[in-house]
Design a protein around this motif. Structure first.
Motif, PDB file in Angstrom:
ATOM      1  N   LYS A 175      26.052 -59.421  47.282  1.00  0.00           N
ATOM      2  CA  LYS A 175      27.220 -59.984  46.620  1.00  0.00           C
ATOM      3  C   LYS A 175      28.023 -58.863  45.981  1.00  0.00           C
ATOM      4  CE  LYS A 175      25.042 -61.117  42.212  1.00  0.00           C
ATOM      5  NZ  LYS A 175      24.780 -62.139  41.232  1.00  0.00           N
ATOM      6  N   ALA A 176      29.310 -59.118  45.853  1.00  0.00           N
ATOM      7  CA  ALA A 176      30.215 -58.182  45.188  1.00  0.00           C
ATOM      8  C   ALA A 176      31.262 -59.014  44.454  1.00  0.00           C
ATOM      9  CB  ALA A 176      30.882 -57.258  46.208  1.00  0.00           C
ATOM     10  N   THR A 177      31.780 -58.481  43.356  1.00  0.00           N
ATOM     11  CA  THR A 177      32.741 -59.236  42.570  1.00  0.00           C
ATOM     12  C   THR A 177      33.986 -58.414  42.294  1.00  0.00           C
ATOM     13  OG1 THR A 177      31.752 -58.527  40.483  1.00  0.00           O
ATOM     14  CG2 THR A 177      30.924 -60.571  41.433  1.00  0.00           C
ATOM     15  N   GLY A 178      35.073 -59.108  42.071  1.00  0.00           N
ATOM     16  CA  GLY A 178      36.335 -58.478  41.719  1.00  0.00           C
ATOM     17  C   GLY A 178      37.453 -59.496  41.792  1.00  0.00           C
ATOM     18  N   ASP A 179      38.593 -59.153  41.225  1.00  0.00           N
ATOM     19  CA  ASP A 179      39.767 -60.034  41.270  1.00  0.00           C
ATOM     20  C   ASP A 179      40.470 -59.818  42.608  1.00  0.00           C
ATOM     21  OD1 ASP A 179      41.933 -61.642  40.796  1.00  0.00           O
ATOM     22  OD2 ASP A 179      42.800 -60.375  39.227  1.00  0.00           O
ATOM     23  N   LEU A 180      40.350 -60.787  43.491  1.00  0.00           N
ATOM     24  CA  LEU A 180      40.900 -60.645  44.843  1.00  0.00           C
ATOM     25  C   LEU A 180      42.316 -61.186  44.983  1.00  0.00           C
ATOM     26  CD1 LEU A 180      37.713 -61.646  46.844  1.00  0.00           C
ATOM     27  CD2 LEU A 180      38.593 -59.355  46.405  1.00  0.00           C
ATOM     28  N   ASP A 181      42.693 -62.154  44.144  1.00  0.00           N
ATOM     29  CA  ASP A 181      44.014 -62.760  44.298  1.00  0.00           C
ATOM     30  C   ASP A 181      44.985 -62.393  43.179  1.00  0.00           C
ATOM     31  OD1 ASP A 181      42.823 -64.196  42.290  1.00  0.00           O
ATOM     32  OD2 ASP A 181      42.972 -66.139  43.284  1.00  0.00           O
ATOM     33  N   GLY A 182      44.575 -61.503  42.276  1.00  0.00           N
ATOM     34  CA  GLY A 182      45.484 -61.007  41.246  1.00  0.00           C
ATOM     35  C   GLY A 182      45.753 -61.967  40.105  1.00  0.00           C
ATOM     36  N   ASP A 183      44.915 -63.000  39.923  1.00  0.00           N
ATOM     37  CA  ASP A 183      45.147 -63.959  38.843  1.00  0.00           C
ATOM     38  C   ASP A 183      44.428 -63.581  37.546  1.00  0.00           C
ATOM     39  OD1 ASP A 183      42.506 -64.509  39.484  1.00  0.00           O
ATOM     40  OD2 ASP A 183      42.803 -66.668  39.744  1.00  0.00           O
ATOM     41  N   ASP A 230      39.837 -52.293  44.846  1.00  0.00           N
ATOM     42  CA  ASP A 230      41.291 -52.409  44.813  1.00  0.00           C
ATOM     43  C   ASP A 230      41.774 -53.770  45.300  1.00  0.00           C
ATOM     44  OD1 ASP A 230      41.395 -49.715  43.961  1.00  0.00           O
ATOM     45  OD2 ASP A 230      41.311 -49.028  46.042  1.00  0.00           O
ATOM     46  N   GLY A 231      41.070 -54.829  44.902  1.00  0.00           N
ATOM     47  CA  GLY A 231      41.488 -56.181  45.256  1.00  0.00           C
ATOM     48  C   GLY A 231      41.243 -56.560  46.703  1.00  0.00           C
ATOM     49  N   ALA A 232      40.414 -55.812  47.411  1.00  0.00           N
ATOM     50  CA  ALA A 232      40.124 -56.104  48.825  1.00  0.00           C
ATOM     51  C   ALA A 232      38.618 -56.105  49.055  1.00  0.00           C
ATOM     52  CB  ALA A 232      40.798 -55.077  49.726  1.00  0.00           C
ATOM     53  N   VAL A 233      38.201 -56.877  50.051  1.00  0.00           N
ATOM     54  CA  VAL A 233      36.797 -56.939  50.450  1.00  0.00           C
ATOM     55  C   VAL A 233      36.606 -55.970  51.609  1.00  0.00           C
ATOM     56  CG1 VAL A 233      34.957 -58.420  51.340  1.00  0.00           C
ATOM     57  CG2 VAL A 233      36.699 -59.376  49.810  1.00  0.00           C
ATOM     58  N   ALA A 279      35.486 -53.745  58.400  1.00  0.00           N
ATOM     59  CA  ALA A 279      36.547 -54.737  58.231  1.00  0.00           C
ATOM     60  C   ALA A 279      37.003 -54.744  56.782  1.00  0.00           C
ATOM     61  CB  ALA A 279      36.054 -56.115  58.644  1.00  0.00           C
ATOM     62  N   LYS A 280      38.238 -55.163  56.596  1.00  0.00           N
ATOM     63  CA  LYS A 280      38.823 -55.263  55.261  1.00  0.00           C
ATOM     64  C   LYS A 280      39.604 -56.566  55.211  1.00  0.00           C
ATOM     65  CE  LYS A 280      42.397 -53.035  52.450  1.00  0.00           C
ATOM     66  NZ  LYS A 280      43.361 -51.922  52.413  1.00  0.00           N
ATOM     67  N   TRP A 281      39.395 -57.338  54.143  1.00  0.00           N
ATOM     68  CA  TRP A 281      40.147 -58.570  53.935  1.00  0.00           C
ATOM     69  C   TRP A 281      40.915 -58.430  52.635  1.00  0.00           C
ATOM     70  CZ3 TRP A 281      35.146 -58.505  55.681  1.00  0.00           C
ATOM     71  CH2 TRP A 281      34.881 -59.141  56.889  1.00  0.00           C
ATOM     72  N   GLN A 282      42.171 -58.833  52.670  1.00  0.00           N
ATOM     73  CA  GLN A 282      43.013 -58.777  51.480  1.00  0.00           C
ATOM     74  C   GLN A 282      43.781 -60.087  51.367  1.00  0.00           C
ATOM     75  OE1 GLN A 282      44.831 -55.033  51.037  1.00  0.00           O
ATOM     76  NE2 GLN A 282      45.017 -55.338  48.857  1.00  0.00           N
ATOM     77  N   TRP A 283      43.967 -60.538  50.139  1.00  0.00           N
ATOM     78  CA  TRP A 283      44.679 -61.776  49.866  1.00  0.00           C
ATOM     79  C   TRP A 283      46.179 -61.527  50.021  1.00  0.00           C
ATOM     80  CZ3 TRP A 283      43.351 -66.657  49.414  1.00  0.00           C
ATOM     81  CH2 TRP A 283      44.219 -67.563  48.801  1.00  0.00           C
ATOM     82  N   LYS A 284      46.792 -62.213  50.984  1.00  0.00           N
ATOM     83  CA  LYS A 284      48.236 -62.084  51.211  1.00  0.00           C
ATOM     84  C   LYS A 284      48.813 -63.445  51.563  1.00  0.00           C
ATOM     85  CE  LYS A 284      48.153 -57.336  52.867  1.00  0.00           C
ATOM     86  NZ  LYS A 284      48.400 -56.429  53.965  1.00  0.00           N
TER      87      LYS A 284
END
Length: 192
Positions: free
Chosen positions: A82-90, A146-149, A172-177
């Motif tokens: 598991k990893a945690t972080g703010d992915l959607d900038g809220d 940096d807000g990405a998985v 792979a890298k996933w980012q909320w857009k």
């Protein structure tokens, strides 16, 4: 027998009045200390003009007890990374969990799920599936930066490759857009 040069002193023999005086003094100190307490300590700063409208800090969602969309039959699903972080900038952290069935042998495929919750008392819930277990992929590394998985994915070049021994590695890298997680492959991704 030799006599002492110092006469007996009256205060060297304890009497009940001495114990009563000592007990009264101790009780007075305890009573006074319970009345004169310092202010309560707090780790939070007082709200200033810049923090009044800030979102309440939440702990990252805990994947324990979450019902993942994973069919495991008689065995249970286990969270392996598991990893945690703010992915959607809220301003609230999300948790990315790598989950697979607790198979007794072989290399079970992983699912990668994003968990969130709206309040401190709300139960964590799955809001996105980044890797579906049906894709027969294993995750060897997972980070949130940096807000990405970011993940290293191990797979198979064909059905003839034994399920124990992945022969393809991708990053792979996933980012909320625009309201969804968009996958991209970082530079330097390669196959084994």
């Amino acid at each position: 027998m030799q006599q002492t040069a110092v006469p007996e002193l009256a205060h060297t023999h304890t009497r009940p009045i001495h114990w009563l005086a000592t007990a009264t003094a101790v009780a007075g100190v305890v009573a006074l200390s319970s009345v004169l307490q310092p202010n309560s300590a707090t780790a939070a700063q007082a709200a200033g003009p810049e923090t009044k409208n800030a979102p309440v800090a939440l702990a990252p969602p805990d994947p324990a007890g979450v019902d993942f969309p994973l069919e495991c039959g008689p065995v249970k699903a286990v969270v392996v990374r598991k990893a945690t972080g703010d992915l959607d900038g809220d301003g609230r952290p999300e948790t990315v969990a790598v989950v697979h069935c607790d198979a007794p042998m072989g290399t079970p495929p992983d699912g990668v799920y994003v968990l969130t919750r709206n309040t401190a008392t709300a139960a964590p819930r799955v809001v996105a599936t980044l890797v579906d277990p049906k894709d027969s992929i294993t995750v060897s590394d997972l980070t949130v930066r940096d807000g990405a998985v970011h993940a290293d994915l191990l797979g198979y070049s064909s059905d003839a490759v034994p399920r124990c021994c992945p022969d393809v590695k991708d990053s792979a890298k996933w980012q909320w857009k625009n309201g969804a997680f968009v996958r991209s492959t970082p530079a330097g991704a390669h196959s084994v």
